[in-house]
Design a protein around this motif. Structure first.
Motif, PDB file in Angstrom:
ATOM      1  N   ASP A 286       0.814  -1.229   0.000  1.00  0.00           N
ATOM      2  CA  ASP A 286       0.000   0.000   0.000  1.00  0.00           C
ATOM      3  C   ASP A 286       0.845   1.276   0.000  1.00  0.00           C
ATOM      4  N   ARG A 287       1.952   1.260  -0.680  1.00  0.00           N
ATOM      5  CA  ARG A 287       2.736   2.501  -0.743  1.00  0.00           C
ATOM      6  C   ARG A 287       3.606   2.469  -1.990  1.00  0.00           C
ATOM      7  N   GLU A 288       4.042   3.653  -2.388  1.00  0.00           N
ATOM      8  CA  GLU A 288       4.811   3.790  -3.620  1.00  0.00           C
ATOM      9  C   GLU A 288       6.307   3.736  -3.355  1.00  0.00           C
ATOM     10  N   ALA A 289       6.698   4.122  -2.110  1.00  0.00           N
ATOM     11  CA  ALA A 289       8.130   4.205  -1.818  1.00  0.00           C
ATOM     12  C   ALA A 289       8.388   3.708  -0.402  1.00  0.00           C
ATOM     13  N   LEU A 290       9.638   3.420  -0.111  1.00  0.00           N
ATOM     14  CA  LEU A 290      10.007   2.986   1.233  1.00  0.00           C
ATOM     15  C   LEU A 290       9.606   4.056   2.246  1.00  0.00           C
ATOM     16  N   GLY A 291       9.160   3.608   3.420  1.00  0.00           N
ATOM     17  CA  GLY A 291       8.631   4.561   4.395  1.00  0.00           C
ATOM     18  C   GLY A 291       9.661   5.089   5.372  1.00  0.00           C
ATOM     19  N   PHE A 292      10.849   4.544   5.350  1.00  0.00           N
ATOM     20  CA  PHE A 292      11.887   4.907   6.325  1.00  0.00           C
ATOM     21  C   PHE A 292      11.333   4.865   7.749  1.00  0.00           C
ATOM     22  N   GLY A 293      10.699   3.743   8.068  1.00  0.00           N
ATOM     23  CA  GLY A 293      10.174   3.534   9.412  1.00  0.00           C
ATOM     24  C   GLY A 293      10.035   2.042   9.629  1.00  0.00           C
ATOM     25  N   PHE A 294       9.389   1.647  10.724  1.00  0.00           N
ATOM     26  CA  PHE A 294       9.251   0.219  11.008  1.00  0.00           C
ATOM     27  C   PHE A 294       7.821  -0.278  10.782  1.00  0.00           C
ATOM     28  N   ASP A 295       7.030   0.477  10.045  1.00  0.00           N
ATOM     29  CA  ASP A 295       5.746  -0.051   9.609  1.00  0.00           C
ATOM     30  C   ASP A 295       5.996  -1.164   8.584  1.00  0.00           C
ATOM     31  N   ALA A 296       4.949  -1.839   8.226  1.00  0.00           N
ATOM     32  CA  ALA A 296       5.107  -2.916   7.242  1.00  0.00           C
ATOM     33  C   ALA A 296       5.239  -2.322   5.838  1.00  0.00           C
ATOM     34  N   ASP A 297       6.456  -1.983   5.466  1.00  0.00           N
ATOM     35  CA  ASP A 297       6.708  -1.474   4.118  1.00  0.00           C
ATOM     36  C   ASP A 297       6.457  -2.553   3.076  1.00  0.00           C
ATOM     37  N   PHE A 298       6.925  -3.765   3.378  1.00  0.00           N
ATOM     38  CA  PHE A 298       6.910  -4.841   2.389  1.00  0.00           C
ATOM     39  C   PHE A 298       5.676  -5.720   2.559  1.00  0.00           C
ATOM     40  N   GLN A 299       5.224  -6.254   1.446  1.00  0.00           N
ATOM     41  CA  GLN A 299       4.051  -7.139   1.493  1.00  0.00           C
ATOM     42  C   GLN A 299       4.293  -8.349   2.383  1.00  0.00           C
ATOM     43  N   ILE A 300       5.541  -8.860   2.350  1.00  0.00           N
ATOM     44  CA  ILE A 300       5.822 -10.039   3.165  1.00  0.00           C
ATOM     45  C   ILE A 300       5.665  -9.710   4.652  1.00  0.00           C
ATOM     46  N   GLU A 301       6.021  -8.513   5.045  1.00  0.00           N
ATOM     47  CA  GLU A 301       5.855  -8.121   6.460  1.00  0.00           C
ATOM     48  C   GLU A 301       4.370  -8.080   6.822  1.00  0.00           C
ATOM     49  N   SER A 302       3.618  -7.447   5.949  1.00  0.00           N
ATOM     50  CA  SER A 302       2.190  -7.316   6.192  1.00  0.00           C
ATOM     51  C   SER A 302       1.538  -8.698   6.285  1.00  0.00           C
ATOM     52  N   TYR A 303       1.974  -9.585   5.372  1.00  0.00           N
ATOM     53  CA  TYR A 303       1.436 -10.955   5.344  1.00  0.00           C
ATOM     54  C   TYR A 303       1.753 -11.682   6.656  1.00  0.00           C
ATOM     55  N   LEU A 304       2.993 -11.598   7.100  1.00  0.00           N
ATOM     56  CA  LEU A 304       3.378 -12.295   8.331  1.00  0.00           C
ATOM     57  C   LEU A 304       2.663 -11.699   9.545  1.00  0.00           C
ATOM     58  N   ARG A 305       2.521 -10.376   9.561  1.00  0.00           N
ATOM     59  CA  ARG A 305       1.801  -9.742  10.686  1.00  0.00           C
ATOM     60  C   ARG A 305       0.351 -10.243  10.729  1.00  0.00           C
ATOM     61  N   HIS A 306      -0.223 -10.377   9.536  1.00  0.00           N
ATOM     62  CA  HIS A 306      -1.594 -10.894   9.483  1.00  0.00           C
ATOM     63  C   HIS A 306      -1.643 -12.329   9.995  1.00  0.00           C
ATOM     64  N   GLN A 307      -0.660 -13.143   9.549  1.00  0.00           N
ATOM     65  CA  GLN A 307      -0.606 -14.533  10.023  1.00  0.00           C
ATOM     66  C   GLN A 307      -0.527 -14.573  11.550  1.00  0.00           C
ATOM     67  N   GLY A 308       0.318 -13.744  12.113  1.00  0.00           N
ATOM     68  CA  GLY A 308       0.496 -13.699  13.563  1.00  0.00           C
ATOM     69  C   GLY A 308      -0.776 -13.264  14.266  1.00  0.00           C
ATOM     70  N   GLN A 309      -1.373 -12.184  13.771  1.00  0.00           N
ATOM     71  CA  GLN A 309      -2.567 -11.637  14.431  1.00  0.00           C
ATOM     72  C   GLN A 309      -3.739 -12.612  14.394  1.00  0.00           C
ATOM     73  N   SER A 310      -3.950 -13.231  13.230  1.00  0.00           N
ATOM     74  CA  SER A 310      -5.120 -14.113  13.135  1.00  0.00           C
ATOM     75  C   SER A 310      -4.895 -15.386  13.949  1.00  0.00           C
ATOM     76  N   PHE A 311      -3.626 -15.710  14.201  1.00  0.00           N
ATOM     77  CA  PHE A 311      -3.326 -16.926  14.956  1.00  0.00           C
ATOM     78  C   PHE A 311      -3.680 -16.768  16.435  1.00  0.00           C
ATOM     79  N   VAL A 312      -3.386 -15.594  16.998  1.00  0.00           N
ATOM     80  CA  VAL A 312      -3.588 -15.441  18.454  1.00  0.00           C
ATOM     81  C   VAL A 312      -5.060 -15.522  18.840  1.00  0.00           C
ATOM     82  N   ASP A 313      -5.936 -15.265  17.869  1.00  0.00           N
ATOM     83  CA  ASP A 313      -7.369 -15.345  18.178  1.00  0.00           C
ATOM     84  C   ASP A 313      -7.836 -16.783  18.361  1.00  0.00           C
ATOM     85  N   ARG A 314      -7.054 -17.715  17.860  1.00  0.00           N
ATOM     86  CA  ARG A 314      -7.558 -19.087  17.868  1.00  0.00           C
ATOM     87  C   ARG A 314      -6.640 -20.071  18.575  1.00  0.00           C
ATOM     88  N   PHE A 315      -5.529 -19.611  19.133  1.00  0.00           N
ATOM     89  CA  PHE A 315      -4.605 -20.578  19.717  1.00  0.00           C
ATOM     90  C   PHE A 315      -4.111 -20.133  21.081  1.00  0.00           C
TER      91      PHE A 315
END
Lengths: 401, 212
Positions: free
Chosen positions: A250-279
């Motif tokens: 969801d961005r055109e350029a690197l954000g120079f921060g620790f938000d999820a710049d990369f899709q892989i980061e966003s994907y893993l964060r989603h994996q982590g978040q959805s996991f804690v609801d069920r385990f």
């Protein structure tokens, strides 16, 4: 049938059986015993009058008993719809399929989130369990259900470890076994990865030395990180590259921060978040530890072949070429030991870039080979062919003499 | 017009002549390892017509899948690398059916098979055949065997060898040729080697370790 009468379908809608009581405790590998154990389970299909069509489906680390139907607690769909169901390789028109939540799990079976007899939640006081203990509980469940013999045990990852354990622990009671993407011993690399996950959980201040349930807290951050780290091992680099590469989220350029710049980061964060609801975090600690402790050869004088010697179970071992969590090499070790023990074994290595998780995904070659193997063993066991079973399931067919 | 029937009296099925030649050396109840088993045709023949128990080793996934789908026990693997894990004398018979000329390490594989099985059955295209010899003499070209395509690279053989070459290898490994036959011909003993090497395009050898 007494099974239904003794089944405890409690408020959460989960089906359970008590398999251990104070006068009949479940003895564990660590020397302790559990006085009260319930195992939650699901079944599909009908048990044949001869009780010869039983299939045990063993789930992986974060799975549950809902292999072929929606989980009523989480609302998540069946986790193995490609493999188990009407007309699927594990055909519920033919077979009586049983899947249990493992001992130590958090979907209804007794585990660290369960209450002790004194009313307190076990937490980190829950005894350490092994894969053999999990299988011991499953065997006890089948004993409760009045079932002696298993036609087929099938499962991937730690589910595959349980399948291997089933064949040696319920010696002579398992007709065929399909261990998938698994190992006869946990590798140092895997112990390492799971240790990272455990440390993340235990470093979360909300873990509270394991007593978070009683303190009304949840170590969600730690559990999410554990899931993120593990998830990387379930997918291959080629698949990650294909799906995400270095694309930005969801961005055109690197954000120079620790938000999820990369899709892989966003994907893993989603994996982590959805996991804690069920385990449950403690279940994650206990089950990963059981995986680390798994070493079938060590239990048999250091020789894996010794574990299998004399078994007449028919094995069909599967691995996936890009799986670096449980590598094809690990599967070949199992096959070599089975060959050395003179067992009846087939081994299929599936070419795929989908990594460890391939066993849960749509892989036509994999499903075709499993179907072929199951059809052949069903014929060897004299079970009715698929079309006849289907007609019988619909109530149109005649019973076989 | 009559159609030929199989030994069991059942309907005729296409059976490869080399498979039939091999099967006559397999006995009821033998535990057989078929190395390079392809899609499992030979194993099925040995099970249904010889009452043998079979295991296969095959490198190609497609072949392995077809075998498993047919209910045959097959391990995906490679003869050049995967045989050492098998224990001594694990099998009654090991079969190399038209595979030996495609191996990277034929001597090693033969030695391994003789270790893990009491009897080794090898079928191969015989490059000692008179047609090969005369073709080489008259045209200066190595002819192709077992293929309608005359190109020398077309028949899959990595190393062309004759019956005599294979007999030398067997002797080197301490193996006796206890039976031999031309595919489509009658079984003979080792004394027929010279004749077979001249006249047979495809040959089956049965090899056993020297008796003490």
């Amino acid at each position: 049938m007494t099974t239904t009468a003794r089944s405890l379908a409690s408020v959460d809608g989960l089906q359970r059986l008590t398999i251990a009581t104070p006068d009949r405790p479940l003895r564990l590998d660590n020397g302790r015993a559990l006085d009260h154990v319930e195992i939650a389970y699901e079944t599909w299909g009908k048990l044949s009058p001869a009780k010869d069509n039983v299939v045990i489906v063993c789930h992986a680390l974060t799975g549950d008993q809902f292999a072929a139907s929606e989980n009523p607690v989480t609302g998540r769909p069946a986790w193995w719809p490609t493999m188990v169901g009407p007309g699927k390789p594990v055909d519920t028109n033919r077979f009586f399929v049983i899947s249990t939540n493992v001992l130590g799990g958090c979907m209804g079976s007794t585990g660290p989130a369960s209450r002790r007899p004194d009313g307190h939640v076990w937490g980190a006081d829950f005894p350490h369990i092994t894969v053999a203990d999990m299988v011991r509980a499953q065997i006890a469940l089948l004993d409760e259900m009045g079932i002696d013999d298993v036609f087929l045990a099938i499962g991937g990852s730690i589910g595959g470890m349980q399948v291997l354990q089933w064949t040696v622990q319920a010696r002579g009671r398992v007709f065929a076994a399909i261990p998938i993407a698994t190992a006869a011993r946990q590798s140092a690399q895997n112990i390492g990865f799971y240790e990272v996950g455990r440390q993340a959980i235990m470093a979360d201040p909300n873990w509270c030395d394991g007593a978070y349930v009683e303190q009304d807290k949840r170590p969600d951050r730690g559990l999410a990180v554990a899931r993120m780290a593990a998830h990387i091992t379930y997918v291959s680099e080629p698949a990650l590259k294909r799906k995400f590469d270095r694309r930005l989220q969801d961005r055109e350029a690197l954000g120079f921060g620790f938000d999820a710049d990369f899709q892989i980061e966003s994907y893993l964060r989603h994996q982590g978040q959805s996991f804690v609801d069920r385990f449950d975090a403690n279940s994650y600690l206990y089950i990963t530890r059981a995986m680390d402790y798994f070493d079938l050869a060590a239990d048999h004088g250091g020789q894996l072949a010794n574990a299998f010697r004399g078994l007449d179970t028919r094995f069909c071992v599967f691995s996936f070429s890009s799986d670096w969590h449980y590598t094809p090499e690990e599967s070949r070790n199992i096959v070599q030991a089975l060959n050395a023990a003179g067992c009846d074994v087939s081994y299929v290595s599936i070419e795929t870039d989908k990594g460890h998780d391939a066993f849960l995904l749509d892989e036509p070659e994999f499903e075709a080979a499993i179907t072929g193997f199951i059809d052949a063993i069903a014929e060897a066991r004299d079970l009715p062919p698929a079309d006849e079973a289907k007609a019988m399931a619909r109530g149109k067919g005649k019973a076989r003499p | 017009m009559t159609f030929p029937t199989g030994p069991s009296g059942g309907a005729f099925r296409a059976r490869r002549a080399d498979h039939v030649a091999i099967s006559q050396f397999v006995n009821e109840g033998d535990l057989v390892l078929d190395v390079g088993c392809g899609d499992g045709q030979l194993m099925q023949l040995l099970q249904s017509e010889r009452g043998a128990r079979t295991r296969g080793l095959e490198v190609e996934q497609a072949g392995v899948n077809r075998c498993v789908a047919r209910g045959l026990s097959v391990v995906q693997g490679d003869a050049d690398n995967d045989l050492p894990v098998y224990p001594d004398r694990a099998f009654d018979v090991a079969i190399l059916s038209k595979t030996i000329q495609e191996l990277a390490r034929p001597k090693f594989v033969m030695g391994e098979l003789a270790r893990i099985a009491r009897r080794v059955i090898v079928s191969f295209r015989n490059y000692g055949h008179w047609k090969v010899r005369t073709a080489l003499l008259t045209t200066g070209r190595v002819p192709s065997l077992g293929s309608s395509n005359p190109d020398w690279w077309s028949d899959g053989a990595r190393r062309a060898c004759s019956a005599r070459d294979l007999a030398d290898l067997a002797a080197d490994l301490g193996l006796d040729i206890t039976a031999a036959c031309a595919v489509g011909g009658q079984p003979a003993d080792a004394s027929a080697l010279k004749r077979l090497n001249w006249s047979a395009e495809e040959i089956v050898f049965v090899l056993e370790r020297h008796s003490q």
